[in-house]
Motif scaffolding. Structure first.
Motif, PDB file in Angstrom:
ATOM      1  N   LEU A  98       0.744  -1.262   0.125  1.00  0.00           N
ATOM      2  CA  LEU A  98      -0.141  -0.203  -0.037  1.00  0.00           C
ATOM      3  C   LEU A  98       0.758   1.196   0.118  1.00  0.00           C
ATOM      4  CD1 LEU A  98      -2.696  -1.124   2.693  1.00  0.00           C
ATOM      5  CD2 LEU A  98      -3.006  -0.954   0.215  1.00  0.00           C
ATOM      6  N   ARG A  99       2.339   1.316   0.594  1.00  0.00           N
ATOM      7  CA  ARG A  99       3.055   2.385   0.638  1.00  0.00           C
ATOM      8  C   ARG A  99       4.442   1.883   0.641  1.00  0.00           C
ATOM      9  NH1 ARG A  99      -1.387   4.299   0.243  1.00  0.00           N
ATOM     10  NH2 ARG A  99      -2.303   6.097   1.611  1.00  0.00           N
ATOM     11  N   GLU A 100       4.923   1.710  -0.537  1.00  0.00           N
ATOM     12  CA  GLU A 100       6.064   0.898  -0.657  1.00  0.00           C
ATOM     13  C   GLU A 100       7.365   1.584  -0.179  1.00  0.00           C
ATOM     14  OE1 GLU A 100       7.794   0.825  -5.176  1.00  0.00           O
ATOM     15  OE2 GLU A 100       5.544   1.112  -5.348  1.00  0.00           O
ATOM     16  N   ARG A 101       7.330   3.126  -0.161  1.00  0.00           N
ATOM     17  CA  ARG A 101       8.224   3.933   0.286  1.00  0.00           C
ATOM     18  C   ARG A 101       8.344   4.011   1.793  1.00  0.00           C
ATOM     19  NH1 ARG A 101      10.630   4.472  -4.553  1.00  0.00           N
ATOM     20  NH2 ARG A 101       8.990   5.038  -6.202  1.00  0.00           N
ATOM     21  N   TYR A 102       7.697   3.428   2.506  1.00  0.00           N
ATOM     22  CA  TYR A 102       7.789   3.187   3.997  1.00  0.00           C
ATOM     23  C   TYR A 102       8.956   2.219   4.201  1.00  0.00           C
ATOM     24  CZ  TYR A 102       3.375   5.969   4.704  1.00  0.00           C
ATOM     25  OH  TYR A 102       2.247   6.615   4.717  1.00  0.00           O
ATOM     26  N   LYS A 103       9.540   1.587   3.030  1.00  0.00           N
ATOM     27  CA  LYS A 103      10.659   0.843   3.462  1.00  0.00           C
ATOM     28  C   LYS A 103      11.850   1.928   3.587  1.00  0.00           C
ATOM     29  CE  LYS A 103      12.825  -0.863  -0.830  1.00  0.00           C
ATOM     30  NZ  LYS A 103      12.396   0.456  -1.936  1.00  0.00           N
ATOM     31  N   ASP A 104      11.705   3.146   3.312  1.00  0.00           N
ATOM     32  CA  ASP A 104      12.876   4.029   3.324  1.00  0.00           C
ATOM     33  C   ASP A 104      12.901   4.719   4.875  1.00  0.00           C
ATOM     34  OD1 ASP A 104      13.467   3.581   0.867  1.00  0.00           O
ATOM     35  OD2 ASP A 104      12.107   4.893   0.150  1.00  0.00           O
ATOM     36  N   PRO A 105      13.718   4.541   5.507  1.00  0.00           N
ATOM     37  CA  PRO A 105      13.732   5.221   6.753  1.00  0.00           C
ATOM     38  C   PRO A 105      14.238   6.769   6.726  1.00  0.00           C
ATOM     39  CG  PRO A 105      15.724   3.967   6.744  1.00  0.00           C
ATOM     40  CD  PRO A 105      15.122   3.868   5.430  1.00  0.00           C
TER      41      PRO A 105
END
Ligand SMILES: [Zn+2]
Length: 616
Positions: A193-200
């Motif tokens: 749903l929010r793939e960019r939340y893998k970036d800290p």
């Protein structure tokens, strides 16, 4: 004879498609099941035709063991011998049961997400979610964001000296833990749903990932038959008493030598300063978990107040001895309904969450806005309780002036600040979503239908239509970049779009069209700060929420980081750059391995899900 054979075939075709499939699983995990004296629970999941694996439309279980370098025989849930028994009976020794349990628990989770999001998830073919029940030897499980969010379960021998209530040295399979399955699968869903939340990009991003996964795992306990009623009977309606209902992964925690459940719904007493000194993602996430459950418990308490008054003739003091089973059943029904409402509210936050750089404050604002749009009056008090519980733990959105509900709502787009979303695109996504919901009515009602098989021609048609819609949205975004909080000079990527049909109070149905747009900071900025950022990307973007006519109602944006310029947008971008650099500097100082890592990935090689999910 030929006629008889033909007759048989026709009769077979005339049977109605089943609606649900019943499958046996362990209640929570093998250890809890054994100690509680009820080994098995049977859960009901939406019916779909299955290949051995099990492999269905959204989920494929693949039992490859990388440590042993072998495949285990896949379970065939369509075999009539096990169809008759609601799947295989629970067994720690039969890998095919392990596959079944992973399939069953993830299917129940997917149904919860589809209901919350008001749409069908559409992952076909190689886009399906993949789960590996015996991926490796080791006391851990994780999801792999670099591999489409596959979920990997480890297995290990229980601690020989301190195995808790396990046998010393017995095999513990993380794929047999209800909580670990839901936790990891939720990571994978959040990732989709929010793939960019893998970036800290800030302290909260991974904490949100972890906390959200635990919230969902805990709330899914309330859907397990018997567990809830037993807890209510044993603890005389007190949901905050310690028991498997409100603890996470007891067997894993004890088996790995920690002597207790890994995490719990209940944190320590609320301390508004705890957030400021808790950096580790699981620990920080557990503050959010405690806040959500605090809110849930208080709403539950209010919801059963009348039942308790009736049961005690107004004294409020329950009689000695076992509670009346009718009372237990009614209280359990309230607990289940409240848990389902709270879980749905949490999942619905995804309608509004920004595409990058999430914070717990943004989660609160998104959850409150999503809920208020469907239940304007907050009759159950769910929102009020949530805001209060977050406040008591010092979780504030950083960009609002008060914690009133009005201030927490994402601001509505005023008047004609933005033209409507192109009509073709709105018609297309709304029709697609409506068609999907008709295939499985379960998202809007509690009677889901069978999933229709899709042909390759269907898939090709959808792929073309999607590409066309994305191109139109991209043109729309370029034309209106300023009003969307985007930088008109930078490339805009359409990361996703969909429609949702959401039902609220008094038969209110709301159609929402959600579009996610993302931008990457200019190359010069990455070059200039790259060494310091150690792999953390600089991105901004927005989530656009329109109604069913295409009228834009909300724009939730995170400015793309930038180094110079004037005006509100540039200033917001500079603030984001400073915040990201500040965060990276802080975590770099904390990680002992930092100096040895490749400088280009100094931060991301140490801060990522493979590393931090050590406590899954
Ligand atoms: Zn995790």
């Amino acid at each position: 004879m030929g006629d008889t054979a033909k007759g048989t075939a026709e009769r077979t075709l005339n049977y109605p498609e089943p609606v649900r499939r019943q499958l046996q699983i362990y209640a929570i995990d093998p250890m809890v099941a054994r100690l509680s004296g009820s080994e098995t629970v049977t859960i009901s999941v939406p019916y779909e035709p299955l290949q051995p694996g099990p492999a269905g439309e959204l989920l494929q279980v693949i039992d490859f063991d990388a440590s042993a370098d072998c495949y285990y025989e896949p379970v065939d849930l369509e075999d009539r011998r096990i169809l008759l028994t609601d799947g295989l009976p629970p067994s720690e020794r039969d890998p095919r049961f392990h596959q079944q349990m992973v399939y069953a628990v993830v299917s129940a989770l997917l149904e919860n997400f589809e209901r919350g999001l008001g749409r069908r998830l559409r992952w076909r073919g190689d886009k399906r979610l993949r789960a590996f029940p015996h991926a490796f030897r080791g006391p851990n499980a994780r999801f792999d964001p670099d591999n489409d969010g596959s979920i990997l379960f480890g297995y290990f021998r229980a601690d020989r000296r301190d195995p808790g209530r396990n046998l010393p040295g017995q095999n513990v399979f993380t794929c047999l833990s209800h909580d670990i399955i839901v936790h990891e699968a939720t990571h994978a869903l959040v990732h989709r749903l929010r793939e960019r939340y893998k970036d800290p990009t800030n302290l909260d991003v991974y904490a949100f990932h972890e906390g959200f996964a635990d919230v969902v795992a805990l709330f899914q306990h309330f859907t397990l038959p018997d567990l809830l009623a037993r807890h209510i009977q044993q603890n005389r309606t007190d949901l905050t008493a310690r028991s498997p209902l409100v603890e996470l992964a007891e067997q894993f925690g004890e088996g790995s030598g920690s002597g207790r459940a890994l995490r719990s719904a209940m944190g320590a007493a609320p301390d508004p300063m705890a957030l400021a000194r808790t950096f580790e993602p699981h620990g920080r996430g557990s503050i959010m978990v405690a806040a959500v459950f605090d809110a849930f418990f208080s709403v539950y308490q209010r919801s059963i107040a009348d039942l308790l008054r009736i049961a005690t003739s107004g004294t409020g003091v329950l009689p000695e001895g076992a509670l009346h089973p009718d009372l237990v059943a009614r209280v359990a029904a309230e607990a289940r309904a409240t848990a389902q409402r709270m879980l749905t509210l949490c999942i619905r936050s995804f309608q509004f969450l920004p595409p990058v750089d999430v914070t717990m404050g943004a989660f609160l604002r998104s959850a409150v806005t999503a809920d208020r749009n469907l239940y304007p009056a907050d009759e159950s008090g769910l929102r009020g309780a949530l805001v209060e519980a977050f406040r008591r733990r010092g979780i504030y959105p950083d960009d609002i002036t008060s914690l009133s509900e009005e201030a927490l709502l994402w601001p509505e787009v005023s008047g004609r600040a933005l033209p409507p979303i192109p009509g073709d695109v709105v018609d297309y996504v709304v029709q697609e979503t409506a068609a999907g919901l008709q295939e499985s009515r379960g998202v809007l009602e509690d009677a889901p239908g069978a999933r229709r098989r899709e042909t390759k021609a269907d898939l090709d048609r959808r792929r073309r239509a999607n590409a066309e819609a994305a191109a139109q949205l991209s043109a729309y975004a370029r034309k209106n970049a300023g009003a969307l909080g985007l930088d008109p000079d930078l490339k805009i990527r359409v990361e996703g779009f969909n429609a949702s049909f959401l039902s609220g109070s008094r038969g209110r149905v709301r159609v929402e069209v959600v579009i996610r747009l993302v931008q990457s900071a200019p190359e010069e900025l990455h070059e200039k700060f790259g060494p310091r950022l150690g792999g953390v990307p600089l991105r901004g973007g927005c989530t656009v929420v329109a109604d069913g006519t295409g009228e834009v109602r909300y724009v939730v944006s995170r400015a793309v980081p930038c180094a110079a310029g004037r005006g509100p947008l540039a200033e917001a971008g500079q603030a984001r750059l400073a915040a990201t650099l500040g965060f990276v500097d802080a975590v770099t100082g904390h990680d002992a391995f930092g100096p040895w890592a490749d400088p280009k990935e100094r931060v991301t090689s140490t801060l990522n899900f493979a590393r931090i999910d050590g406590g899954w």
